[in-house]
Design an enzyme around this catalytic site. Structure first.
Site, PDB file in Angstrom:
ATOM      1  N   ILE A  18       0.830  -1.204   0.000  1.00  0.00           N
ATOM      2  CA  ILE A  18       0.000   0.000   0.000  1.00  0.00           C
ATOM      3  C   ILE A  18       0.868   1.259   0.000  1.00  0.00           C
ATOM      4  CG2 ILE A  18      -1.769   1.287   1.290  1.00  0.00           C
ATOM      5  CD1 ILE A  18      -2.784  -1.335  -0.062  1.00  0.00           C
ATOM      6  N   GLY A 116      -5.962  -2.370   8.267  1.00  0.00           N
ATOM      7  CA  GLY A 116      -5.555  -3.406   9.222  1.00  0.00           C
ATOM      8  C   GLY A 116      -5.763  -2.969  10.662  1.00  0.00           C
ATOM      9  N   SER A 145     -10.466  -1.102   4.959  1.00  0.00           N
ATOM     10  CA  SER A 145      -9.813  -2.128   4.136  1.00  0.00           C
ATOM     11  C   SER A 145     -10.369  -2.127   2.702  1.00  0.00           C
ATOM     12  CB  SER A 145     -10.043  -3.503   4.754  1.00  0.00           C
ATOM     13  OG  SER A 145     -11.377  -3.920   4.492  1.00  0.00           O
ATOM     14  N   CYS A 146      -9.680  -2.866   1.856  1.00  0.00           N
ATOM     15  CA  CYS A 146     -10.098  -2.996   0.458  1.00  0.00           C
ATOM     16  C   CYS A 146     -11.530  -3.518   0.342  1.00  0.00           C
ATOM     17  CB  CYS A 146      -9.130  -3.918  -0.271  1.00  0.00           C
ATOM     18  SG  CYS A 146      -8.706  -5.406   0.678  1.00  0.00           S
ATOM     19  N   ASN A 147     -11.829  -4.602   1.044  1.00  0.00           N
ATOM     20  CA  ASN A 147     -13.187  -5.169   0.961  1.00  0.00           C
ATOM     21  C   ASN A 147     -14.219  -4.194   1.493  1.00  0.00           C
ATOM     22  OD1 ASN A 147     -12.962  -7.867  -0.164  1.00  0.00           O
ATOM     23  ND2 ASN A 147     -11.696  -8.332   1.621  1.00  0.00           N
ATOM     24  N   ARG A 174      -8.687 -13.089  -1.822  1.00  0.00           N
ATOM     25  CA  ARG A 174      -7.386 -13.561  -2.296  1.00  0.00           C
ATOM     26  C   ARG A 174      -6.527 -13.954  -1.076  1.00  0.00           C
ATOM     27  NH1 ARG A 174      -5.220 -10.842   0.896  1.00  0.00           N
ATOM     28  NH2 ARG A 174      -4.015  -8.940   0.745  1.00  0.00           N
ATOM     29  N   GLY A 201     -18.600  -6.769   7.158  1.00  0.00           N
ATOM     30  CA  GLY A 201     -19.934  -6.154   7.293  1.00  0.00           C
ATOM     31  C   GLY A 201     -19.970  -5.175   8.467  1.00  0.00           C
ATOM     32  N   HIS A 226     -10.007  -9.780  -4.972  1.00  0.00           N
ATOM     33  CA  HIS A 226     -11.152 -10.406  -4.304  1.00  0.00           C
ATOM     34  C   HIS A 226     -12.340 -10.422  -5.271  1.00  0.00           C
ATOM     35  CE1 HIS A 226      -8.912  -9.759  -0.632  1.00  0.00           C
ATOM     36  NE2 HIS A 226      -9.098  -8.451  -0.636  1.00  0.00           N
TER      37      HIS A 226
HETATM   38  N1  LIG Z   1      -2.214  -5.608   0.906  1.00  0.00           N
HETATM   39  C1  LIG Z   1      -3.463  -5.257   0.705  1.00  0.00           C
HETATM   40  O1  LIG Z   1      -4.113  -5.751  -0.210  1.00  0.00           O
HETATM   41  C2  LIG Z   1      -4.116  -4.240   1.591  1.00  0.00           C
HETATM   42  C3  LIG Z   1      -5.305  -3.666   1.120  1.00  0.00           C
HETATM   43  C4  LIG Z   1      -5.933  -2.672   1.871  1.00  0.00           C
HETATM   44  C5  LIG Z   1      -5.389  -2.305   3.100  1.00  0.00           C
HETATM   45  N2  LIG Z   1      -4.240  -2.910   3.548  1.00  0.00           N
HETATM   46  C6  LIG Z   1      -3.720  -2.473   4.832  1.00  0.00           C
HETATM   47  O2  LIG Z   1      -2.618  -1.596   4.601  1.00  0.00           O
HETATM   48  C7  LIG Z   1      -1.658  -1.714   5.664  1.00  0.00           C
HETATM   49  C8  LIG Z   1      -0.333  -2.111   5.064  1.00  0.00           C
HETATM   50  O3  LIG Z   1      -0.482  -3.353   4.412  1.00  0.00           O
HETATM   51  P1  LIG Z   1       0.505  -3.810   3.248  1.00  0.00           P
HETATM   52  O4  LIG Z   1      -0.184  -4.934   2.561  1.00  0.00           O
HETATM   53  O5  LIG Z   1       0.982  -2.650   2.469  1.00  0.00           O
HETATM   54  O6  LIG Z   1       1.712  -4.397   4.092  1.00  0.00           O
HETATM   55  P2  LIG Z   1       3.169  -4.763   3.552  1.00  0.00           P
HETATM   56  O7  LIG Z   1       3.677  -5.822   4.453  1.00  0.00           O
HETATM   57  O8  LIG Z   1       3.151  -4.991   2.092  1.00  0.00           O
HETATM   58  O9  LIG Z   1       3.987  -3.417   3.789  1.00  0.00           O
HETATM   59  C9  LIG Z   1       4.293  -2.951   5.065  1.00  0.00           C
HETATM   60  C10 LIG Z   1       5.632  -2.237   5.012  1.00  0.00           C
HETATM   61  O10 LIG Z   1       5.899  -1.692   6.319  1.00  0.00           O
HETATM   62  C11 LIG Z   1       7.239  -1.985   6.665  1.00  0.00           C
HETATM   63  N3  LIG Z   1       7.354  -2.002   8.121  1.00  0.00           N
HETATM   64  C12 LIG Z   1       7.228  -3.038   8.982  1.00  0.00           C
HETATM   65  N4  LIG Z   1       7.379  -2.621  10.249  1.00  0.00           N
HETATM   66  C13 LIG Z   1       7.589  -1.279  10.183  1.00  0.00           C
HETATM   67  C14 LIG Z   1       7.802  -0.269  11.162  1.00  0.00           C
HETATM   68  N5  LIG Z   1       7.810  -0.546  12.470  1.00  0.00           N
HETATM   69  N6  LIG Z   1       7.998   1.008  10.754  1.00  0.00           N
HETATM   70  C15 LIG Z   1       7.990   1.315   9.431  1.00  0.00           C
HETATM   71  N7  LIG Z   1       7.798   0.396   8.461  1.00  0.00           N
HETATM   72  C16 LIG Z   1       7.593  -0.885   8.847  1.00  0.00           C
HETATM   73  C17 LIG Z   1       7.531  -3.321   5.991  1.00  0.00           C
HETATM   74  O11 LIG Z   1       8.925  -3.519   5.821  1.00  0.00           O
HETATM   75  C18 LIG Z   1       6.790  -3.160   4.662  1.00  0.00           C
HETATM   76  O12 LIG Z   1       7.610  -2.554   3.673  1.00  0.00           O
HETATM   77  C19 LIG Z   1      -2.275  -2.726   6.644  1.00  0.00           C
HETATM   78  O13 LIG Z   1      -3.052  -2.036   7.586  1.00  0.00           O
HETATM   79  C20 LIG Z   1      -3.187  -3.546   5.744  1.00  0.00           C
HETATM   80  O14 LIG Z   1      -4.213  -4.210   6.455  1.00  0.00           O
HETATM   81  C21 LIG Z   1      -3.587  -3.837   2.800  1.00  0.00           C
END
Ligand SMILES: NC(=O)c1ccc[n+]([C@@H]2O[C@H](COP(=O)([O-])OP(=O)(O)OC[C@H]3O[C@@H](n4cnc5c(N)ncnc54)[C@H](O)[C@@H]3O)[C@@H](O)[C@H]2O)c1
Length: 348
Positions: A18, A116, A145-147, A174, A201, A226
Site C-alpha cells: 500500500i 488493518g 480495508s479494500c473489501n 485472495r 460487514g 477479491h
Molecule cells: N495488501 C493489501 O491488499 C491491503 C489492502 C488494503 C489495506 N491494507 C492495509 O494496509 C496496511 C499495510 O499493508 P501492506 O499490505 O501494504 O503491508 P506490507 O507488508 O506490504 O507493507 C508494510 C511495510 O511496512 C514496513 N514495516 C514493517 N514494520 C515497520 C515499522 N515498524 N515502521 C515502518 N515500516 C515498517 C515493511 O517492511 C513493509 O515494507 C495494513 O493495515 C493492511 O491491512 C492492505
C-alpha cells in the site's frame, strides 16, 4: 502546518504494497508532496523507493545503521522525517500503526492509518463517497480495508437513490499478495472464515452505521483480487436499468461486461495492464453489468476488488479532508480521479 498556498507535506511510513502505491499517487497531486518514505527493510524494495526519487528514512534507531550498512542512501530517522511533515500516512503491517500513532499524536501531526487497524485507533473511518465531510479538519482517520471500501462504495450508491434496504454478501478473498506469494498463501483448498458475520460487514458500519449489511467470507487460492457476490433487498420493486444507473453514478464503480471478454479476474487485470495503469492498479470496483439481475425487489450482482489499489484514491482524498485543503468531497474525488485516470479504461 501547511499554509493554504504550500503543498501538503506527507510522510509515508511503511513502503510496502500500500505504501509504495500511496507514495506514487501523492507524487501525482499538485497540492501535496512526498516528504519522504520510512521503513525498516534493507532489500531491493528500498532501492526501488530511492530510484523513484523518494527520500528514504529509517523507522527505528537500530534500523538506521542496518539500512546504511546495506548501502542504502538513508536521509535520516523517522523522527527527522516527521519534523518536516504535515500528515503521516501509516502503511505499516496490521497492528504496528496502532503503536506508531502515539508518536504522531505527541508531535501534533495529523495521521491516516489503513484498514488493518481498528476503528478505535482514530475514531473515524473513511470512504470518500460516504464519510469525507466527517473527516474534514480531524486529527486522524482510518482508510478502511479494500473489501470494506468496496462494500461502502456500492451500498452508498444504492442508498443515495433510496434503493437500499439491506445487503448480504459472500466474499471470496485472495489468499496473499502477488509479490510475497512464494512465502505464504494457500494451495488446493478453500478456507472459510470461522465466524458469520465476517468482519467486513460490521466494519462497513463504522463508516455508515445505518447500513444493514452482513458478510460471509472464504479465502481462495489465488493472489490477483477479491470477488464479491451480493444479494440486496431493495426498498421497492425496481428495474435492472435503475439499479445499474445508481451504481454507474459512482465514479469509482466501473461497470464491466462479460460479453466484452472480461470474464474473469485475470482478464480485468490484463485490461489494467494494457491501459497503462501503473502496477496494473485497478482503483475502481469492477461490477459485471450484464450479470446483474433484479427480481422484484431483490438485486443480485458480483464484482471484483483489486485489494492492492482500491484504497489509494481514498487515501489521497483523506489527506485533503484532514488538512481541510478541500472541504467539498466531490471536488477532491474529481481531482484524485483525474490524476489517477480513474474511469478511463472503462466504457461507461
Ligand atoms: N495488501 C493489501 O491488499 C491491503 C489492502 C488494503 C489495506 N491494507 C492495509 O494496509 C496496511 C499495510 O499493508 P501492506 O499490505 O501494504 O503491508 P506490507 O507488508 O506490504 O507493507 C508494510 C511495510 O511496512 C514496513 N514495516 C514493517 N514494520 C515497520 C515499522 N515498524 N515502521 C515502518 N515500516 C515498517 C515493511 O517492511 C513493509 O515494507 C495494513 O493495515 C493492511 O491491512 C492492505
Amino acid at each position: 502546518m501547511a499554509s493554504p498556498q504550500s503543498k501538503i507535506r506527507v510522510a509515508v511510513n511503511g513502503y510496502g504494497v500500500i505504501g509504495k502505491r500511496v507514495a506514487d499517487a501523492i507524487a501525482l497531486q499538485d497540492d501535496m508532496e512526498v516528504a519522504g518514505v520510512a521503513d525498516v527493510e534493507t532489500d531491493w524494495r528500498m532501492q526501488a523507493a530511492l530510484k523513484r526519487g523518494f527520500k528514504l528514512f529509517a523507522a527505528g534507531a537500530d534500523r538506521l545503521n542496518a539500512m546504511r550498512d546495506a548501502g542504502l542512501d538513508v536521509a535520516g530517522s523517522l523522527e527527522d522525517l516527521l519534523a518536516k511533515t504535515d500528515v503521516v500516512v501509516d502503511c505499516t503491517p496490521k497492528k504496528i500503526a496502532a503503536k506508531n500513532v502515539v508518536t504522531y499524536r505527541d508531535r501534533g501531526l495529523k495521521f491516516i492509518v489503513q484498514g488493518g487497524e481498528k476503528h478505535e485507533v482514530t475514531g473515524h473511518s473513511f470512504v470518500a463517497e460516504a464519510s469525507y465531510a466527517g473527516a474534514i479538519g480531524r486529527p486522524a482517520t482510518r482508510v478502511v480495508s479494500c473489501n470494506t471500501t468496496s462494500i461502502v462504495r456500492t451500498l452508498t450508491a444504492l442508498k443515495s437513490v433510496g434503493l437500499l434496504r439491506r445487503a448480504r454478501g459472500t466474499l471470496l478473498r485472495r489468499a496473499t499478495d502477488p509479490w510475497e506469494s512464494h512465502a505464504g498463501g494457500i494451495m488446493n483448498t478453500l478456507v472459510p472464515e470461522a465466524e458469520i458475520p465476517s468482519h467486513q460487514g460490521p466494519d462497513a458500519k463504522t463508516v455508515d452505521p445505518d447500513l444493514d449489511v452482513v458478510t460471509m467470507a472464504v479465502k481462495v487460492p489465488e493472489t490477483l483480487a477479491h470477488l464479491h457476490y451480493w444479494v440486496v433487498d431493495l426498498t421497492r420493486k425496481a428495474s435492472k436499468d435503475e439499479v445499474l444507473a445508481a451504481l454507474r453514478a459512482s465514479s469509482r464503480i466501473a461497470l464491466i461486461r462479460m460479453k466484452d471478454g472480461l470474464t474473469a479476474l485475470n482478464t480485468v487485470k490484463e485490461l489494467m495492464a494494457d491501459s497503462g495503469r501503473p502496477r496494473d492498479n485497478m482503483y475502481e470496483v469492477a461490477l459485471w453489468a450484464d450479470m446483474l439481475a433484479v427480481e422484484g425487489d431483490e438485486a443480485f450482482y458480483a464484482y471484483m476488488v483489486d485489494n492492492q489499489a482500491i484504497v489509494i484514491p481514498e487515501t489521497i482524498d483523506a489527506i485533503r479532508a484532514l488538512t481541510s485543503r478541500e472541504t467539498d468531497g466531490a471536488v477532491s474525488i474529481k481531482k484524485t480521479n483525474a490524476t489517477l485516470g480513474i474511469g478511463a479504461p472503462f466504457s461507461r
